[in-house]
Design a protein around this motif. Structure first.
Motif, PDB file in Angstrom:
ATOM      1  N   LEU A 221       2.079   1.695  -3.646  1.00 61.17           N
ATOM      2  CA  LEU A 221       1.012   2.130  -4.551  1.00 61.17           C
ATOM      3  C   LEU A 221       0.587   3.567  -4.259  1.00 61.17           C
ATOM      4  CD1 LEU A 221      -1.172  -1.109  -4.785  1.00 61.17           C
ATOM      5  CD2 LEU A 221       0.549  -0.265  -6.395  1.00 61.17           C
TER       6      LEU A 221
ATOM      7  N   TYR B   3      -7.180   0.326  -4.139  1.00 60.16           N
ATOM      8  CA  TYR B   3      -6.256   0.220  -5.257  1.00 60.16           C
ATOM      9  C   TYR B   3      -6.632  -0.866  -6.262  1.00 60.16           C
ATOM     10  CZ  TYR B   3      -3.231   3.038  -2.260  1.00 60.16           C
ATOM     11  OH  TYR B   3      -2.716   4.038  -1.466  1.00 60.16           O
TER      12      TYR B   3
ATOM     13  N   ASN C 251       0.821  -1.217   0.000  1.00 61.95           N
ATOM     14  CA  ASN C 251       0.000   0.000   0.000  1.00 61.95           C
ATOM     15  C   ASN C 251       0.855   1.267   0.000  1.00 61.95           C
ATOM     16  OD1 ASN C 251      -2.441  -1.510   0.092  1.00 61.95           O
ATOM     17  ND2 ASN C 251      -2.143  -1.825   2.282  1.00 61.95           N
TER      18      ASN C 251
END
Length: 253
Positions: free
Chosen positions: A51, A101, A48
């Motif tokens: 991203l 995402y 995470n």
């Protein structure tokens, strides 16, 4: 006019390495676009964070890697094509991936073909077959072997990753470049590539290895103990964590 762009690939969940490279790229005001060639996630655990960094930038174009494909398949209930400890690793990555995402990842293409400063450039994670599936890894590629794959194409430059080593080949027809794995190294170095296409069509390639502090990242892998973490630390990072852990144990006594 000429044009300069950067290539990053195989970040593999390593946010410290990615931060160092993005900062280095931003210092070069001649670089316009960044092309991210997949495998942003897995192996490293900072999915995470990586991203968030990537998707917050406005000048990055993406292609999908095999790890994104496998993790997305797990999330979407499709066959992941991974097995054993790799399957368990991908399931752990999928479980911990922020749902925000998923759609963005699912919409990433497997290849981008575009014209840059008069040259036709193909960006992809790895070479694809006629069914748009990744070919098996060639562990000893050569210019002639790559030329067999692309001999019927009109691209001037092929940029790819996947194989965790640097490749730079040229033929009479085109150039091939893999700048190496940004997030996986036996040293605290993060490689990436820049390509500058000049006004007269000349192509200049430069590979940079950016130093960064990987200690917190490696210790976090050891402490998180996610599926396959021991293999990850040994194979992809050369057990660099061992002196760090030993030092911590001594200091705690």
């Amino acid at each position: 006019m000429g044009e300069k762009f950067a290539i990053i690939t195989d970040i593999h969940g390593n946010s410290a390495a990615l931060k160092a490279v993005l900062e280095d790229i931003k210092r070069d005001k001649d670089i316009g676009q960044i092309y991210c060639l997949g495998d942003m996630i897995a192996i490293g655990h900072e999915t995470n964070q990586v991203l968030e960094l990537l998707f917050s930038e406005k000048n990055i174009s993406f292609v999908m890697g095999n790890h994104e494909q496998s993790v997305l398949n797990i999330i979407l209930g499709k066959p992941s094509h991974s097995q054993g400890i790799v399957q368990m690793h991908h399931e752990w990555i999928a479980k911990n991936l922020d749902e925000a995402y998923v759609e963005r990842l699912a919409n990433i293409p497997k290849q981008i073909t575009t014209e840059i400063a008069g040259k036709k450039v193909l960006f992809l994670h790895y070479h694809l077959d006629c069914n748009n599936q990744f070919l098996p890894l060639d562990t000893d590629p050569t210019g002639p072997s790559l030329e067999k794959i692309y001999e019927n194409t009109d691209v001037d430059l092929v940029c790819f990753g996947h194989h965790h080593t640097i490749h730079h080949f040229s033929s009479k027809s085109r150039m091939y470049l893999n700048p190496g794995p940004l997030g996986c190294s036996h040293k605290p170095l993060a490689p990436y590539g820049t390509i500058e296409i000049g006004e007269n069509g000349q192509v200049n390639v430069h590979i940079k290895e950016v130093p960064y502090d990987n200690r917190a990242f490696l210790k976090s892998i050891f402490e998180t103990k996610y599926p396959a973490y021991e293999t990850v630390l040994e194979v992809f990072y050369g057990n660099q964590h061992i002196p760090l852990v030993e030092e911590e144990e001594v200091n705690s006594k």
